[in-house]
Design a protein around this motif. Sequence first.
Motif, short mmCIF file in Angstrom:
data_model
loop_
_atom_site.label_atom_id
_atom_site.label_comp_id
_atom_site.label_asym_id
_atom_site.label_seq_id
_atom_site.Cartn_x
_atom_site.Cartn_y
_atom_site.Cartn_z
N ARG A 153 0.83 -1.20 0.00
CA ARG A 153 0.00 0.00 0.00
C ARG A 153 0.86 1.26 0.00
N SER A 178 -4.96 2.92 -4.05
CA SER A 178 -4.60 2.19 -2.82
C SER A 178 -5.78 1.59 -2.06
N ASP A 197 -5.80 -1.20 0.99
CA ASP A 197 -6.06 -0.63 2.31
C ASP A 197 -7.14 -1.41 3.05
N THR A 212 -12.12 7.66 2.31
CA THR A 212 -10.71 7.61 1.90
C THR A 212 -10.37 8.84 1.07
#
Length: 323
Positions: A201, A249, A253, A298
Amino acid sequence: MGIKGFVEGGIASIVAGCSTHPLDLIKVRMQLQGESLAPNPAAVHALRPAAVGFHTTVTMPHITAASTAPLPKPGPISVGVQILRSEGTAALFSGVSATVLRQMLYSTTRMGLYDMMKKSWSGDAGVLPLHRKIAAGLIAGAVGAAVGNPADVAMVRMQADGRLPAAQRRNYKSVVDAIGRMAREEGVTSLWRGSSLTVNRAMIVTASQLATYDQAKEAILRHRGAGADGLGTHVVASFAAGLVAAMASNPVDVVKTRVMNMRTAPGEAPPYAGALDCAVKTVRAEGVMALYKGFVPTVSRQGPFTVVLFVTLEQVKRLFKDV
């Protein structure tokens, strides 16, 4: 020269991490939606009535199709309101000590290494090609993640603790307490649980985030001239970097969060055998889009975090220009 890059990156990262911590906490809670909070089999067995020579009648609840239908998943605002109502305002900053330590270890390392490689590889021209920026980001992210993984595990656990029943909470007092208890109760290797995911990540985030920022900033300055190197350019370039980093990502994640947060007991098999097993089980149980759970928070967190990170970094660089 090299050490200054680490200091500048560390200061900017700590400011950005602390200011966006509540958004990161909401993201973690959303990524854990869909995981079973049922007690382990041993706990269930302990709750069963013991056979003591007389008949025990257990009344089972009536199950209907409506009662087994999946409930709609709450959005980031609903999750935030739920945290405030059930845990209080302070809960939005659960694990903030781990965030500070994580930024000191992970982000300081990756920002400093990237700065060193960028200056070393750019040569006399002073401009680094995109593929070299990406390579520098991949290397810097990998090293930073390996250094900061214990703080990352502690942060995820501290942020997730409030969603568990009171009897199952870990109740870490601080990041130091969390790391110490993990080492004593689960072994030192538990501090690097999910490290392969953290490294993957971090490589994706660092390469996409830093390379996109530099590339976007250079494009704006080529188009508008060196005089445009100000707050507006920094905000636009950093927001683009945050969006690209979040899109790239998020799947890693989600898996990282679930692997780090899983609870294991002596003699019991862990819920996930590894990252790939976690990804497969998540997709099978919840669908492919489960890998983008928490995407809105996010982006909501990655955008402001990246903006604060690079705007602060540019100001710190100006402050330390003559140092």
